[in-house]
Design a protein around this motif. Structure first.
Motif, PDB file in Angstrom:
ATOM      1  N   ASP A 239       0.662  -1.147  -0.043  1.00  0.00           N
ATOM      2  CA  ASP A 239      -0.091   0.131  -0.025  1.00  0.00           C
ATOM      3  C   ASP A 239       0.924   1.335   0.052  1.00  0.00           C
ATOM      4  O   ASP A 239       0.445   2.375  -0.094  1.00  0.00           O
ATOM      5  CB  ASP A 239      -0.983   0.026   1.049  1.00  0.00           C
ATOM      6  N   LEU A 240       2.154   1.343   0.097  1.00  0.00           N
ATOM      7  CA  LEU A 240       2.864   2.324  -0.057  1.00  0.00           C
ATOM      8  C   LEU A 240       2.864   3.093  -1.225  1.00  0.00           C
ATOM      9  O   LEU A 240       2.958   2.401  -2.374  1.00  0.00           O
ATOM     10  CB  LEU A 240       4.518   1.960   0.024  1.00  0.00           C
ATOM     11  N   PRO A 241       2.396   4.331  -1.294  1.00  0.00           N
ATOM     12  CA  PRO A 241       2.200   5.148  -2.514  1.00  0.00           C
ATOM     13  C   PRO A 241       3.251   5.446  -3.261  1.00  0.00           C
ATOM     14  O   PRO A 241       4.144   6.002  -2.756  1.00  0.00           O
ATOM     15  CB  PRO A 241       1.399   6.176  -2.178  1.00  0.00           C
ATOM     16  N   LEU A 242       3.509   4.770  -4.474  1.00  0.00           N
ATOM     17  CA  LEU A 242       4.592   5.090  -5.430  1.00  0.00           C
ATOM     18  C   LEU A 242       3.904   5.684  -6.705  1.00  0.00           C
ATOM     19  O   LEU A 242       3.099   5.434  -7.430  1.00  0.00           O
ATOM     20  CB  LEU A 242       5.233   3.817  -5.851  1.00  0.00           C
ATOM     21  N   SER A 243       4.848   6.785  -7.102  1.00  0.00           N
ATOM     22  CA  SER A 243       4.117   7.622  -8.378  1.00  0.00           C
ATOM     23  C   SER A 243       4.445   6.503  -9.640  1.00  0.00           C
ATOM     24  O   SER A 243       5.450   5.900  -9.662  1.00  0.00           O
ATOM     25  CB  SER A 243       4.992   8.904  -8.563  1.00  0.00           C
ATOM     26  N   ALA A 244       3.693   6.969 -10.771  1.00  0.00           N
ATOM     27  CA  ALA A 244       3.963   6.587 -12.095  1.00  0.00           C
ATOM     28  C   ALA A 244       5.574   6.572 -12.658  1.00  0.00           C
ATOM     29  O   ALA A 244       5.918   5.530 -12.866  1.00  0.00           O
ATOM     30  CB  ALA A 244       2.748   6.606 -12.898  1.00  0.00           C
ATOM     31  N   PRO A 245       5.880   7.782 -12.668  1.00  0.00           N
ATOM     32  CA  PRO A 245       7.342   7.888 -13.048  1.00  0.00           C
ATOM     33  C   PRO A 245       8.190   7.141 -12.253  1.00  0.00           C
ATOM     34  O   PRO A 245       9.106   6.381 -13.004  1.00  0.00           O
ATOM     35  CB  PRO A 245       7.752   9.211 -12.765  1.00  0.00           C
ATOM     36  N   ALA A 246       8.009   7.006 -11.230  1.00  0.00           N
ATOM     37  CA  ALA A 246       8.834   6.060 -10.098  1.00  0.00           C
ATOM     38  C   ALA A 246       8.657   4.704 -10.670  1.00  0.00           C
ATOM     39  O   ALA A 246       9.797   3.791 -10.869  1.00  0.00           O
ATOM     40  CB  ALA A 246       8.704   6.100  -8.603  1.00  0.00           C
ATOM     41  N   ARG A 247       7.390   4.108 -10.756  1.00  0.00           N
ATOM     42  CA  ARG A 247       7.347   2.738 -11.177  1.00  0.00           C
ATOM     43  C   ARG A 247       8.075   2.574 -12.555  1.00  0.00           C
ATOM     44  O   ARG A 247       8.217   1.300 -12.829  1.00  0.00           O
ATOM     45  CB  ARG A 247       5.777   2.490 -11.142  1.00  0.00           C
ATOM     46  N   ALA A 248       8.030   3.484 -13.351  1.00  0.00           N
ATOM     47  CA  ALA A 248       8.864   3.219 -14.741  1.00  0.00           C
ATOM     48  C   ALA A 248      10.201   3.146 -14.584  1.00  0.00           C
ATOM     49  O   ALA A 248      10.795   2.721 -15.474  1.00  0.00           O
ATOM     50  CB  ALA A 248       8.183   4.544 -15.533  1.00  0.00           C
ATOM     51  N   THR A 249      10.676   3.564 -13.392  1.00  0.00           N
ATOM     52  CA  THR A 249      11.928   3.419 -13.263  1.00  0.00           C
ATOM     53  C   THR A 249      12.640   2.267 -12.664  1.00  0.00           C
ATOM     54  O   THR A 249      13.822   1.694 -12.987  1.00  0.00           O
ATOM     55  CB  THR A 249      12.588   4.748 -12.421  1.00  0.00           C
ATOM     56  N   LEU A 250      12.026   1.733 -11.446  1.00  0.00           N
ATOM     57  CA  LEU A 250      12.646   0.573 -10.831  1.00  0.00           C
ATOM     58  C   LEU A 250      11.399  -0.454 -10.621  1.00  0.00           C
ATOM     59  O   LEU A 250      10.328  -0.094 -10.399  1.00  0.00           O
ATOM     60  CB  LEU A 250      13.104   1.177  -9.605  1.00  0.00           C
ATOM     61  N   PRO A 251      12.047  -1.544 -10.319  1.00  0.00           N
ATOM     62  CA  PRO A 251      10.885  -2.790 -10.003  1.00  0.00           C
ATOM     63  C   PRO A 251      10.486  -2.322  -8.623  1.00  0.00           C
ATOM     64  O   PRO A 251      10.845  -1.525  -7.693  1.00  0.00           O
ATOM     65  CB  PRO A 251      11.896  -3.777  -9.686  1.00  0.00           C
ATOM     66  N   THR A 252       9.291  -2.622  -8.199  1.00  0.00           N
ATOM     67  CA  THR A 252       8.342  -2.573  -7.282  1.00  0.00           C
ATOM     68  C   THR A 252       9.161  -2.644  -5.757  1.00  0.00           C
ATOM     69  O   THR A 252       9.085  -1.849  -4.681  1.00  0.00           O
ATOM     70  CB  THR A 252       7.027  -2.997  -7.017  1.00  0.00           C
ATOM     71  N   ASP A 253       9.765  -3.775  -5.714  1.00  0.00           N
ATOM     72  CA  ASP A 253      10.473  -4.092  -4.360  1.00  0.00           C
ATOM     73  C   ASP A 253      11.494  -2.981  -4.104  1.00  0.00           C
ATOM     74  O   ASP A 253      11.927  -2.613  -2.934  1.00  0.00           O
ATOM     75  CB  ASP A 253      10.999  -5.524  -4.132  1.00  0.00           C
ATOM     76  N   GLU A 254      12.224  -2.621  -5.026  1.00  0.00           N
ATOM     77  CA  GLU A 254      13.381  -1.583  -4.939  1.00  0.00           C
ATOM     78  C   GLU A 254      12.851  -0.415  -4.479  1.00  0.00           C
ATOM     79  O   GLU A 254      13.163   0.357  -3.764  1.00  0.00           O
ATOM     80  CB  GLU A 254      14.258  -1.613  -5.996  1.00  0.00           C
ATOM     81  N   LEU A 255      11.714  -0.086  -5.217  1.00  0.00           N
ATOM     82  CA  LEU A 255      10.985   1.346  -5.013  1.00  0.00           C
ATOM     83  C   LEU A 255      10.608   1.454  -3.467  1.00  0.00           C
ATOM     84  O   LEU A 255      10.722   2.229  -2.799  1.00  0.00           O
ATOM     85  CB  LEU A 255       9.874   1.525  -5.891  1.00  0.00           C
ATOM     86  N   GLN A 256       9.983   0.314  -3.046  1.00  0.00           N
ATOM     87  CA  GLN A 256       9.432   0.124  -1.682  1.00  0.00           C
ATOM     88  C   GLN A 256      10.672   0.475  -0.755  1.00  0.00           C
ATOM     89  O   GLN A 256      10.329   1.139   0.410  1.00  0.00           O
ATOM     90  CB  GLN A 256       8.786  -1.107  -1.458  1.00  0.00           C
ATOM     91  N   LEU A 257      11.568  -0.173  -0.970  1.00  0.00           N
ATOM     92  CA  LEU A 257      12.996   0.218  -0.157  1.00  0.00           C
ATOM     93  C   LEU A 257      13.350   1.558   0.113  1.00  0.00           C
ATOM     94  O   LEU A 257      13.558   2.271   1.028  1.00  0.00           O
ATOM     95  CB  LEU A 257      14.121  -0.507  -0.433  1.00  0.00           C
TER      96      LEU A 257
END
Ligand code: ADP
Ligand code: MG
Length: 333
Positions: A239-257
């Motif tokens: 449920d951690l809110p991640l932006s679309a530009p961020a999602r386009a850059t890295l896999p979700t688990d790395e973004l969550q970190l």
């Protein structure tokens, strides 16, 4: 005197004085030994200060207008996190040399941010040394309504505003550690031009049991609420809110970190008692505020980061600390 020669008075006059309309409550403005303000009787004064140092808080090549904007925005964000409304600020400017073009850009960025935040510059100090900016910000709050870090109770819901991890990605791009993807501009903007969540912060004063702004990563900052409130929490990673530009850059688990440890997002994290949660979500929807429920306060101490399958994520490092051995010489993000 370690201050600069007569040049500093010209600088103050040209770049910092008379740049904004003066509120009636400002009885003595820039130019005297100190500013004098009237303060409304039923309001409390909320004061905060934040410093930005070259090579620590921003890379040396950062544009002057962006440095100015961020210096003010991070202070406004601290006031928002108390539920306060920003009103005034002072500026301590430490410059290696007088560079007129840099100063012109700096003051343009500064007053653009000041207008956005509703703040008036009422004084400061100008000295020579390594580039460093300090702002002291003054906000107003109806008496007794401050939202501290200490009020969270087991059962409260945990919310964050906006998206997390964008600024940390923006820093990687600014440093050239990552190719500029489609979302490059957005992520850089998030790093260099954070916007304090003023409206949400002031509204949260009605419902929140605790609040903090996310400047050092969610894990560290929510950790401060848990520590001050003597409680623990469960957070749902999915449920951690991640932006679309961020999602386009890295896999979700790395973004969550990155969202948990990255910092510099200047979003708000607040806890709300369950009885008020539905009304709070409704109010955010009606106002168009980006607000996401990410977890729950629990009596058991500690922060439990739960994956969708129920397993727990263990973090190596919660967030940036200026004097910890493993961040020495590193840029804060
Ligand atoms: P003093 O020596 O009495 O501290 P200063 O020369 O530091 O006086 O400042 C003169 C006036 O200019 C004061 O009103 C001070 O608040 C203001 N001032 C100085 N530097 C800045 C700045 N960078 N931005 C805004 N106001 C400033
Ligand atoms: Mg002075």
């Amino acid at each position: 005197m370690p201050t600069m020669s007569s040049g500093e008075f010209d600088i103050i006059r040209r770049y910092f004085r008379d740049r904004q309309p003066q509120p009636a409550a400002l009885r003595v403005a820039i130019g005297d030994d100190a500013a004098v303000l009237d303060w409304p009787a039923q309001q409390q004064l909320v004061v905060t200060m934040d410093t930005l140092n070259v090579d620590v808080h921003f890379p040396r090549f950062t544009a002057a207008a962006d440095i100015a904007w961020k210096t003010l925005a991070v202070n406004a964000s601290d006031l928002a996190a108390m539920g306060a409304v920003p009103r005034y600020f002072t500026l301590s400017l430490c410059l290696p040399a007088i560079d007129e073009r840099w100063l012109a850009e700096f003051s343009t960025g500064l007053f653009a941010a000041a207008e956005t935040c509703g703040m008036t510059l009422i004084g400061g100090d100008t000295t020579r040394g390594p580039l460093s900016l300090s702002v002291c910000a003054f906000g107003a709050l109806p008496a007794g309504r401050a939202v501290t870090r200490a009020g969270a109770r087991a059962g409260d819901l945990i919310y964050v505003t906006g998206t997390l991890g964008d600024a940390a990605l923006g820093l990687r791009q600014a440093l050239g550690d990552m190719p500029q993807g489609d979302g490059g501009d957005y992520l850089l903007q998030r790093l260099q031009r954070p916007t304090a969540r003023l409206a949400i912060g002031a509204a949260a004063a009605d419902v929140a049991s605790a609040m903090i702004d996310v400047s050092d990563g969610l894990a560290a900052d929510l950790g401060h609420i848990l520590h001050a409130s003597d409680v623990g929490a469960s957070v749902r990673l999915a449920d951690l809110p991640l932006s679309a530009p961020a999602r386009a850059t890295l896999p979700t688990d790395e973004l969550q970190l990155l969202a948990l440890t990255g910092g510099d997002d200047y979003e708000l994290c607040m806890t709300v008692p369950p009885a008020q949660a539905a009304a709070w979500e409704q109010r955010a929807r009606a106002a168009g505020w980006p607000l996401t429920a990410i977890g729950c306060i629990e009596a058991e101490a500690g922060l439990r980061l739960r994956r969708a399958d129920g397993s727990l994520l263990l973090l190596q490092r919660a967030g940036y600390q200026h004097f910890s051995a493993d961040t020495a010489g590193e840029l804060k993000s």
